[in-house]
Design a protein around this motif. Structure first.
Motif, PDB file in Angstrom:
ATOM      1  N   VAL A 134      35.864  31.950  41.098  1.00  0.00           N
ATOM      2  CA  VAL A 134      36.824  32.348  42.127  1.00  0.00           C
ATOM      3  C   VAL A 134      38.253  32.326  41.583  1.00  0.00           C
ATOM      4  CG1 VAL A 134      37.740  31.774  44.412  1.00  0.00           C
ATOM      5  CG2 VAL A 134      35.295  31.609  43.979  1.00  0.00           C
ATOM      6  N   THR A 135      38.568  31.383  40.693  1.00  0.00           N
ATOM      7  CA  THR A 135      39.897  31.352  40.085  1.00  0.00           C
ATOM      8  C   THR A 135      40.153  32.622  39.279  1.00  0.00           C
ATOM      9  OG1 THR A 135      39.924  28.933  39.970  1.00  0.00           O
ATOM     10  CG2 THR A 135      41.403  30.109  38.489  1.00  0.00           C
ATOM     11  N   VAL A 136      39.166  33.067  38.503  1.00  0.00           N
ATOM     12  CA  VAL A 136      39.311  34.307  37.737  1.00  0.00           C
ATOM     13  C   VAL A 136      39.471  35.500  38.678  1.00  0.00           C
ATOM     14  CG1 VAL A 136      38.117  35.897  36.182  1.00  0.00           C
ATOM     15  CG2 VAL A 136      38.091  33.445  35.720  1.00  0.00           C
ATOM     16  N   CYS A 186      32.704  42.365  31.571  1.00  0.00           N
ATOM     17  CA  CYS A 186      32.851  43.684  30.935  1.00  0.00           C
ATOM     18  C   CYS A 186      33.992  44.466  31.588  1.00  0.00           C
ATOM     19  CB  CYS A 186      31.552  44.470  31.033  1.00  0.00           C
ATOM     20  SG  CYS A 186      30.222  43.838  29.988  1.00  0.00           S
ATOM     21  N   GLY A 187      34.062  44.412  32.921  1.00  0.00           N
ATOM     22  CA  GLY A 187      35.136  45.104  33.620  1.00  0.00           C
ATOM     23  C   GLY A 187      36.504  44.581  33.233  1.00  0.00           C
ATOM     24  N   LEU A 188      36.648  43.252  33.176  1.00  0.00           N
ATOM     25  CA  LEU A 188      37.934  42.656  32.806  1.00  0.00           C
ATOM     26  C   LEU A 188      38.296  42.978  31.362  1.00  0.00           C
ATOM     27  CD1 LEU A 188      37.630  39.149  34.509  1.00  0.00           C
ATOM     28  CD2 LEU A 188      39.128  41.031  35.189  1.00  0.00           C
ATOM     29  N   CYS A 230      41.478  27.124  44.344  1.00  0.00           N
ATOM     30  CA  CYS A 230      41.382  28.213  43.367  1.00  0.00           C
ATOM     31  C   CYS A 230      42.562  29.166  43.497  1.00  0.00           C
ATOM     32  CB  CYS A 230      40.085  28.996  43.576  1.00  0.00           C
ATOM     33  SG  CYS A 230      38.594  28.105  43.116  1.00  0.00           S
ATOM     34  N   SER A 231      42.931  29.479  44.742  1.00  0.00           N
ATOM     35  CA  SER A 231      44.045  30.397  44.974  1.00  0.00           C
ATOM     36  C   SER A 231      45.344  29.845  44.402  1.00  0.00           C
ATOM     37  CB  SER A 231      44.189  30.665  46.476  1.00  0.00           C
ATOM     38  OG  SER A 231      45.267  31.525  46.740  1.00  0.00           O
ATOM     39  N   PHE A 283      41.486  36.760  29.004  1.00  0.00           N
ATOM     40  CA  PHE A 283      41.335  35.315  29.204  1.00  0.00           C
ATOM     41  C   PHE A 283      40.359  35.028  30.341  1.00  0.00           C
ATOM     42  CE2 PHE A 283      42.905  31.450  31.415  1.00  0.00           C
ATOM     43  CZ  PHE A 283      42.651  30.522  30.421  1.00  0.00           C
ATOM     44  N   GLY A 284      40.474  35.807  31.429  1.00  0.00           N
ATOM     45  CA  GLY A 284      39.547  35.640  32.544  1.00  0.00           C
ATOM     46  C   GLY A 284      38.107  35.930  32.135  1.00  0.00           C
TER      47      GLY A 284
END
Length: 491
Positions: A310-312, A376-378, A434-435, A460-461
């Motif tokens: 959730v943090t990412v 992969c998307g990030l 997380c936010s 990094f994410g």
């Protein structure tokens, strides 16, 4: 629930006949006895939904007001300081030194946003865990009604600020009123606990994913209409809609949502027992030492996975618009709107992907595919220097929200039916944390790495996601080995 009333649950244990009987009841599945009765709501909903409209309306209300509140702070502080750069376009086009007034407006707006968010977070950290654990004994409906009435109170106070031009400090007062009644975190906890009450172990992950899709769709609709509506009619009319949807959510919970637990008439709200119940989830020893140890370990590990995922998600989402506005993409408002729509479509594609993949894979492996999709998307987004590549990154994230649904479901299966409210209240607090962490970490990382790689925060994410992937994969392999051993012993 007393300390002596404990049941050690092995992670991801197979569905039992008891689970099926629980899920088959539409009212009071957590019955405390055969003679226990709970009254149905005044009306029955003609659609096969339960708390989904409650969460959708609450999220729509929240998604509409958050960006509007920030814009109102900017406009009010600009007016108070005599700054008109926003009206003249000077703040976007000037090439000279930064206007001191613009810097002061930006600073004060950021500070008030920080005060409002921090004040709400710390109070709701206390109140949402209180209401969530209380709902295990008093029922889910009271929590859903109270938390949405708190959001309506906040909207009403905001409207007073707009009409009377009260000091912006009154916005903080409104936010604190909502936080005292659990804020949106209590609604989240109540809705997810309700789904855990009324679903069996086999269908729970998909039911949780439906709720998360409601969050995404509500956020998408709110983001699409909020900006144009404010430009056309100002702040007052949109906030009347915020007030109306919050009241509608509370009214729907009162009129149409059947209670899922037998209310205990002796359940008290203001007692430390509720917070002790949350702590006991992560520290309690079961009657069998080995099972109790496994249960605690898996609770902590899955909670850590949830925190990282959730943090990412929050951190990357905070940077998308800034990344798209600047070179080399240089997107305008229309393209940014398309990008936002593509992000929110992930909620629907993840829901469909989860439904299809569950036919042939266990939840752990489905979650790993979701993490792979997100990573992969990030990775592609971190290298995106064209519009086509950016949308390719968004497309590769089409399963990115599956892991959160799977993790909520796995955490739910690790606790007793009478602890679901306490569990999801703690999960909602983790989500709030997380936010806060994501905002500080990713917004600090972005300017610090511009000189060598603009998209480094997204890379990094993607690297961070290897941690939950390793944990979920390891626990999944252990569970498969345990099931194989049990089958061999049985044969």
């Amino acid at each position: 629930m007393d300390d002596s009333d404990t049941r050690a649950i092995l992670p991801d244990e197979e569905e039992s006949p008891e689970d099926n009987s629980i899920a088959s009841k539409c009212c009071c599945p957590m019955s405390m006895g055969d003679n226990a009765v709970c009254s149905p709501p005044p009306y029955s909903c003609p659609l096969s939904v339960s708390v989904e409209p409650v969460l959708f309306l609450s999220m729509f209300s929240l998604g509409l007001q958050i960006p509007l509140c920030t814009q109102y702070l900017w406009d009010r502080i600009s007016e108070d300081l005599g700054y008109n750069g926003t009206d003249t376009g000077k703040c976007a086009n000037h090439t000279g030194p930064v206007d001191p007034l613009e810097k002061e407006v930006e600073t004060q707006t950021a500070h008030w946003n920080l005060y409002i968010n921090l004040g709400a977070f710390f109070i709701s950290l206390f109140s949402s865990t209180l209401f969530g654990s209380w709902s295990d004994r008093a029922g889910r409906r009271p929590v859903l009604i109270i938390s949405n009435l708190g959001l309506a109170t906040q909207a009403a106070l905001y409207l007073l600020v707009f009409y009377l031009k009260l000091p912006v400090a009154w916005l903080l007062a409104g936010r604190l009123c909502s936080s005292l009644t659990g804020d949106f975190n209590a609604t989240l906890a109540g809705c997810f606990a309700y789904v855990a009450d009324t679903s069996d172990r086999g269908s729970r992950t998909f039911r949780v994913a439906i709720l998360e899709a409601c969050i995404g769709l509500a956020g998408m609709f709110a983001s699409l209409i909020g900006g144009p509506w404010r430009r056309a009619q100002g702040y007052i009319n949109p906030f009347w809609m915020v007030l109306a949807t919050s009241l509608a959510s509370a009214l729907y919970a009162f009129l149409f949502v059947p209670e899922s637990v037998v209310p205990d008439p002796e359940a008290r709200l203001l007692t430390t027992k509720h917070h002790r119940a949350v702590v006991r989830l992560y520290t309690r020893k079961g009657p069998e030492e080995e099972k109790g140890r496994l249960r605690r370990l898996h609770l902590w590990l899955y909670s850590l996975c949830f925190f990282v995922v959730v943090t990412v998600h929050f951190g990357s989402r905070n940077l998308y618009v800034l990344y798209e506005l600047s070179a080399p993409l240089c997107w305008g408002p229309e393209m940014i709107g398309y990008g936002s729509a593509a992000q929110h479509l992930t909620y629907l594609s993840s829901l469909a992907g989860l439904k299809g993949l569950q036919r042939c894979l266990d939840d752990s492996w489905v979650a790993l595919l979701g993490l792979l999709s997100n990573a992969c998307g990030l990775l592609v987004i971190s290298l995106a220097d064209t519009t086509a590549l950016m949308f390719t990154g968004y497309g590769l994230c089409f399963l990115a929200l599956i892991p959160t649904s799977v993790l909520r479901s796995k955490l739910s299966k690790l606790v007793d039916p009478s602890e679901q409210g306490a569990l999801f209240a703690s999960v909602a607090c983790v989500e709030g944390l997380c936010s806060m962490v994501a905002s500080g970490l990713f917004n600090s990382l972005y300017p610090a790495t511009l000189h060598f790689m603009k998209g480094f925060p997204f890379l990094f994410g993607a690297l961070l996601l290897t941690l939950p992937a390793g944990i979920i994969g390891t626990l999944g392999c252990q569970q498969r080995r345990r099931n194989t051993d049990n089958s061999a012993e049985a044969s």
